[in-house]
Design a protein around this motif. Structure first.
Motif, PDB file in Angstrom:
ATOM      1  N   SER A 109       0.620  -1.141   0.176  1.00 22.92           N
ATOM      2  CA  SER A 109       0.049  -0.014  -0.097  1.00 22.92           C
ATOM      3  C   SER A 109       0.904   1.218  -0.036  1.00 22.92           C
ATOM      4  O   SER A 109       0.660   2.300  -0.803  1.00 22.92           O
ATOM      5  N   PHE A 110       2.048   1.212   0.611  1.00 23.78           N
ATOM      6  CA  PHE A 110       2.975   2.391   0.860  1.00 23.78           C
ATOM      7  C   PHE A 110       3.648   2.551  -0.587  1.00 23.78           C
ATOM      8  O   PHE A 110       3.588   3.763  -1.048  1.00 23.78           O
ATOM      9  N   VAL A 111       3.984   1.571  -1.054  1.00 24.57           N
ATOM     10  CA  VAL A 111       4.530   1.680  -2.605  1.00 24.57           C
ATOM     11  C   VAL A 111       3.540   2.285  -3.695  1.00 24.57           C
ATOM     12  O   VAL A 111       3.994   3.148  -4.306  1.00 24.57           O
ATOM     13  N   ALA A 112       2.258   1.829  -3.602  1.00 22.47           N
ATOM     14  CA  ALA A 112       1.508   2.281  -4.408  1.00 22.47           C
ATOM     15  C   ALA A 112       1.092   3.752  -4.194  1.00 22.47           C
ATOM     16  O   ALA A 112       0.843   4.162  -5.248  1.00 22.47           O
ATOM     17  N   THR A 113       0.980   4.002  -2.975  1.00 22.82           N
ATOM     18  CA  THR A 113       0.505   5.299  -2.603  1.00 22.82           C
ATOM     19  C   THR A 113       1.459   6.477  -2.999  1.00 22.82           C
ATOM     20  O   THR A 113       1.174   7.472  -3.566  1.00 22.82           O
ATOM     21  N   ARG A 114       2.902   5.955  -2.831  1.00 20.27           N
ATOM     22  CA  ARG A 114       3.864   6.861  -3.140  1.00 20.27           C
ATOM     23  C   ARG A 114       4.085   7.089  -4.685  1.00 20.27           C
ATOM     24  O   ARG A 114       4.607   8.200  -5.025  1.00 20.27           O
ATOM     25  N   SER A 115       3.708   6.230  -5.473  1.00 19.44           N
ATOM     26  CA  SER A 115       3.842   6.254  -6.802  1.00 19.44           C
ATOM     27  C   SER A 115       2.841   7.124  -7.437  1.00 19.44           C
ATOM     28  O   SER A 115       3.038   7.866  -8.639  1.00 19.44           O
ATOM     29  N   LEU A 116       1.626   7.848  -6.817  1.00 19.50           N
ATOM     30  CA  LEU A 116       0.824   8.647  -7.321  1.00 19.50           C
ATOM     31  C   LEU A 116       1.310   9.971  -7.074  1.00 19.50           C
ATOM     32  O   LEU A 116       0.800  10.817  -8.015  1.00 19.50           O
ATOM     33  N   SER A 117       2.477  10.236  -6.548  1.00 18.73           N
ATOM     34  CA  SER A 117       3.053  11.706  -6.490  1.00 18.73           C
ATOM     35  C   SER A 117       4.527  11.709  -7.509  1.00 18.73           C
ATOM     36  O   SER A 117       5.049  12.865  -7.380  1.00 18.73           O
ATOM     37  N   GLU A 118       4.968  10.449  -7.937  1.00 22.29           N
ATOM     38  CA  GLU A 118       6.164  10.526  -8.569  1.00 22.29           C
ATOM     39  C   GLU A 118       6.147  10.755  -9.894  1.00 22.29           C
ATOM     40  O   GLU A 118       5.336  10.513 -10.828  1.00 22.29           O
ATOM     41  N   GLY A 119       6.833  11.767 -10.360  1.00 22.89           N
ATOM     42  CA  GLY A 119       6.774  12.326 -11.783  1.00 22.89           C
ATOM     43  C   GLY A 119       7.555  11.391 -12.686  1.00 22.89           C
ATOM     44  O   GLY A 119       8.647  10.783 -12.640  1.00 22.89           O
ATOM     45  N   ARG A 120       7.149  11.221 -14.013  1.00 17.94           N
ATOM     46  CA  ARG A 120       7.779  10.641 -15.078  1.00 17.94           C
ATOM     47  C   ARG A 120       7.945  11.408 -16.176  1.00 17.94           C
ATOM     48  O   ARG A 120       6.963  11.969 -16.552  1.00 17.94           O
ATOM     49  N   GLY A 121       9.088  11.414 -16.948  1.00 17.46           N
ATOM     50  CA  GLY A 121       9.230  12.003 -18.047  1.00 17.46           C
ATOM     51  C   GLY A 121       8.992  13.560 -18.143  1.00 17.46           C
ATOM     52  O   GLY A 121       9.499  14.123 -17.145  1.00 17.46           O
ATOM     53  N   ASP A 122       8.587  14.165 -19.143  1.00 16.25           N
ATOM     54  CA  ASP A 122       8.360  15.543 -19.183  1.00 16.25           C
ATOM     55  C   ASP A 122       6.510  15.830 -18.930  1.00 16.25           C
ATOM     56  O   ASP A 122       5.829  15.624 -19.781  1.00 16.25           O
ATOM     57  N   PRO A 123       6.389  15.823 -17.691  1.00 19.04           N
ATOM     58  CA  PRO A 123       4.886  15.962 -17.318  1.00 19.04           C
ATOM     59  C   PRO A 123       4.139  17.278 -17.664  1.00 19.04           C
ATOM     60  O   PRO A 123       4.864  18.364 -17.862  1.00 19.04           O
ATOM     61  N   LEU A 124       3.031  17.019 -18.102  1.00 20.96           N
ATOM     62  CA  LEU A 124       2.244  18.387 -18.303  1.00 20.96           C
ATOM     63  C   LEU A 124       1.573  18.993 -16.745  1.00 20.96           C
ATOM     64  O   LEU A 124       1.154  18.240 -16.046  1.00 20.96           O
ATOM     65  N   VAL A 125       1.904  20.091 -16.481  1.00 19.56           N
ATOM     66  CA  VAL A 125       1.869  20.615 -15.144  1.00 19.56           C
ATOM     67  C   VAL A 125       0.581  21.427 -15.124  1.00 19.56           C
ATOM     68  O   VAL A 125       0.123  22.487 -16.056  1.00 19.56           O
ATOM     69  N   ARG A 155      -8.363  18.858 -19.530  1.00 16.28           N
ATOM     70  CA  ARG A 155      -8.049  18.326 -20.664  1.00 16.28           C
ATOM     71  C   ARG A 155      -6.498  17.915 -20.713  1.00 16.28           C
ATOM     72  O   ARG A 155      -5.816  18.753 -20.624  1.00 16.28           O
ATOM     73  N   VAL A 156      -6.424  16.624 -21.047  1.00 14.08           N
ATOM     74  CA  VAL A 156      -4.874  16.245 -21.081  1.00 14.08           C
ATOM     75  C   VAL A 156      -4.440  15.325 -22.442  1.00 14.08           C
ATOM     76  O   VAL A 156      -5.474  14.720 -23.061  1.00 14.08           O
ATOM     77  N   PRO A 157      -3.340  15.364 -22.886  1.00 14.96           N
ATOM     78  CA  PRO A 157      -2.770  14.570 -24.175  1.00 14.96           C
ATOM     79  C   PRO A 157      -2.688  13.339 -23.691  1.00 14.96           C
ATOM     80  O   PRO A 157      -2.446  12.747 -22.501  1.00 14.96           O
ATOM     81  N   VAL A 158      -2.933  12.378 -24.265  1.00 14.91           N
ATOM     82  CA  VAL A 158      -2.977  10.709 -24.202  1.00 14.91           C
ATOM     83  C   VAL A 158      -1.523  10.335 -24.341  1.00 14.91           C
ATOM     84  O   VAL A 158      -0.637  10.940 -25.228  1.00 14.91           O
ATOM     85  N   GLY A 159      -0.954   9.596 -23.368  1.00 14.58           N
ATOM     86  CA  GLY A 159       0.186   9.171 -23.347  1.00 14.58           C
ATOM     87  C   GLY A 159       1.140  10.040 -22.657  1.00 14.58           C
ATOM     88  O   GLY A 159       2.534   9.400 -22.389  1.00 14.58           O
ATOM     89  N   ARG A 160       0.887  11.092 -22.364  1.00 16.81           N
ATOM     90  CA  ARG A 160       1.886  11.923 -21.550  1.00 16.81           C
ATOM     91  C   ARG A 160       1.610  12.097 -20.046  1.00 16.81           C
ATOM     92  O   ARG A 160       0.257  12.262 -19.735  1.00 16.81           O
TER      93      ARG A 160
END
Length: 339
Positions: A109-125, A155-160
């Motif tokens: 549960s801790f690992v899954a919850t922490r992943s919610l705030s981890e950034g990957r690649g070049d995110p749309l902010v 609205r967000v781009p798919v895959g980003r």
């Protein structure tokens, strides 16, 4: 009669608006939601296995107890050392298994919850700010010329990857779009982070998941995932000022919207309406819903909302502005043209 008609329209419209897009944590449409769905099923399997094991142990104990039932007049049953050792072993094994299971589930549960705030690649902010009872959405896009404020729809781009910077302007809210990510709180004076990635185009319903007052149930939102090129085209359109009226009725509606009390709370870029208290209305007709998911965006729903917002959403901060029938028709026509 007038209020009854508006209430009937609102009830039908709310039913339609609330059905926009999938809303299930067991129907993941992105990697963050998929990891949470896997966690749910894993928890369910472990808890089911534990329940079955407990029921089996209880059944065996009851069955064996039948053979040891004493008859009237028999002396009390004396404890048997071998049986007592066996019971002690079972209890210790159950205790050890409980510790292991709780440790594993807590760690996952801790690992899954922490992943919610981890950034990957070049995110749309995107900055998302909650109010009673609507959402302010700000696209930063990394440069001042791509800065844009909207409301009640993302609205967000798919895959980003998307990075949501969450905050609140009044009380504690909680943003949850079950098909794309887990829940994250919006807390006054504090910024939280939520990340997700939409893997395929579509509309996904979101809502406030923390009781925040009278209209908490009507604080919803739609997250729309678009192909990257379509998203950029949409954002270019949203950066433009409000469209000029195409008819005399729309021109009259713009005059009403910018001269009445509406302009003190709402902004319509390209006009003298520059309020900051309520949602930005520059492109309000391009959104799927109004009033934070309460009504679909149609001219009739816009007219009903403008005519008497307190009947549709009691307790909302939007007051009823007295308008004549002609003014209401004109301003609803103008709002419906803001795409």
């Amino acid at each position: 009669m007038r209020k009854a008609c508006i209430s009937a329209l609102a009830a039908v419209a709310f039913t339609a608006a609330s059905c926009v897009g999938p809303q299930s944590a067991l129907d993941p449409q992105g990697p963050n939601a998929a990891s949470l769905a896997w966690l749910i099923w894993f928890f369910t399997a472990i808890c089911g296995a534990v329940w079955l094991l407990v029921m089996l142990t209880l059944g065996v104990a009851l069955w064996r107890r039948r053979g040891l039932a004493s008859q009237p007049g028999d002396p009390p049953l004396a404890p048997e050392p071998r049986a007592e050792r066996r019971k002690k072993t079972v209890v210790l094994a159950a205790l050890a298994a409980t510790i292991v299971i709780i440790t594993v589930l807590t760690s996952l549960s801790f690992v899954a919850t922490r992943s919610l705030s981890e950034g990957r690649g070049d995110p749309l902010v995107i900055r998302l700010r909650g109010y009673q009872w609507w959402w302010e959405v700000t696209y930063t896009a990394g440069s001042p010329d791509r800065f844009m404020i909207s409301a009640n729809e993302i609205r967000v781009p798919v895959g980003r990857p998307v990075r949501l910077e969450l905050s609140s302007g009044d009380v504690i809210h909680s943003f949850w779009v079950p098909s794309l990510a887990g829940k994250q709180d919006l807390i006054p004076g504090r910024e939280n982070i939520l990340t997700f990635t939409a893997e395929r185009p579509g509309s996904y319903r979101a809502q406030c998941a923390e009781f925040c007052g009278m209209q908490h149930a009507r604080m919803a939102m739609v997250v729309v995932a678009l192909p990257p090129e379509e998203f950029e085209s949409w954002l270019d359109g949203q950066l433009r000022e409000a469209a000029s009226p195409a008819t005399e009725e729309e021109a009259a509606g713009r005059e009403v919207a910018t001269s009445k009390a509406c302009a003190a709370c709402h902004a319509i870029r390209g006009t003298r309406a520059n309020g900051t208290v309520g949602p930005d209305l520059t492109h309000v007709a391009s959104r799927q819903t109004i009033a934070a998911g309460t009504l679909p965006t149609t001219r009739g729903a816009l007219a009903a909302w403008i005519a008497d917002p307190q009947t549709i959403k009691p307790g909302s901060k939007m007051p009823m502005v007295p308008l004549s029938a002609d003014e209401l028709r004109a301003v609803s026509a103008y709002m419906a043209s803001l795409k």
